[in-house]
Design a protein around this motif. Structure first.
Motif, PDB file in Angstrom:
ATOM      1  N   ARG A  13      -8.348   8.835  -2.358  1.00 45.68           N
ATOM      2  CA  ARG A  13      -7.009   9.424  -2.413  1.00 45.68           C
ATOM      3  C   ARG A  13      -7.033  10.860  -2.944  1.00 45.68           C
ATOM      4  O   ARG A  13      -6.281  11.711  -2.490  1.00 45.68           O
ATOM      5  N   ARG A  29       4.750  13.361   3.127  1.00 42.64           N
ATOM      6  CA  ARG A  29       5.436  12.057   3.088  1.00 42.64           C
ATOM      7  C   ARG A  29       4.959  11.141   4.207  1.00 42.64           C
ATOM      8  O   ARG A  29       4.794   9.934   4.005  1.00 42.64           O
ATOM      9  N   ASP A  32       1.497   9.955   3.322  1.00 46.96           N
ATOM     10  CA  ASP A  32       1.632   9.027   2.206  1.00 46.96           C
ATOM     11  C   ASP A  32       2.070   7.646   2.698  1.00 46.96           C
ATOM     12  O   ASP A  32       1.527   6.620   2.272  1.00 46.96           O
ATOM     13  N   ALA A  33       3.040   7.615   3.593  1.00 48.29           N
ATOM     14  CA  ALA A  33       3.515   6.342   4.143  1.00 48.29           C
ATOM     15  C   ALA A  33       2.401   5.641   4.928  1.00 48.29           C
ATOM     16  O   ALA A  33       2.212   4.422   4.806  1.00 48.29           O
ATOM     17  N   TRP A  35      -0.852   6.055   4.526  1.00 46.59           N
ATOM     18  CA  TRP A  35      -1.874   5.642   3.558  1.00 46.59           C
ATOM     19  C   TRP A  35      -1.458   4.329   2.893  1.00 46.59           C
ATOM     20  O   TRP A  35      -2.249   3.398   2.792  1.00 46.59           O
ATOM     21  N   ASN A  36      -0.209   4.265   2.440  1.00 50.32           N
ATOM     22  CA  ASN A  36       0.277   3.065   1.769  1.00 50.32           C
ATOM     23  C   ASN A  36       0.275   1.855   2.702  1.00 50.32           C
ATOM     24  O   ASN A  36      -0.067   0.747   2.285  1.00 50.32           O
ATOM     25  N   ASP A  39      -3.341   0.797   3.093  1.00 49.85           N
ATOM     26  CA  ASP A  39      -3.794   0.209   1.837  1.00 49.85           C
ATOM     27  C   ASP A  39      -3.260  -1.217   1.694  1.00 49.85           C
ATOM     28  O   ASP A  39      -3.991  -2.132   1.315  1.00 49.85           O
ATOM     29  N   THR A  40      -1.999  -1.419   2.023  1.00 46.56           N
ATOM     30  CA  THR A  40      -1.393  -2.755   1.966  1.00 46.56           C
ATOM     31  C   THR A  40      -2.076  -3.700   2.953  1.00 46.56           C
ATOM     32  O   THR A  40      -2.394  -4.847   2.608  1.00 46.56           O
TER      33      THR A  40
END
Length: 52
Positions: A13, A29, A32-33, A35-36, A39-40
């Motif tokens: 990260r 943004r 970031d979305a 990546w999240n 990751d989830t």
């Protein structure tokens, strides 16, 4: 190059954040979305593999 590869493995990260340092707010943004979400998905996949 080896140092960058080691840093990526240790804390991916932080390198992504460095690459996005000059990016506009909307791009940050969006990344970031994404990546999240990835990751989830990785966590859910790992949990499913453990439960098998």
């Amino acid at each position: 190059m080896a140092s960058a590869a080691h840093a990526w493995r240790r804390d991916p990260r932080s390198l992504l954040d460095a690459l996005l340092g000059a990016a506009d707010e909307v791009t940050v943004r969006r990344v970031d979305a994404a990546w999240n979400a990835l990751d989830t998905a990785a966590r859910l996949s790992s949990a499913a593999a453990v439960n098998e």
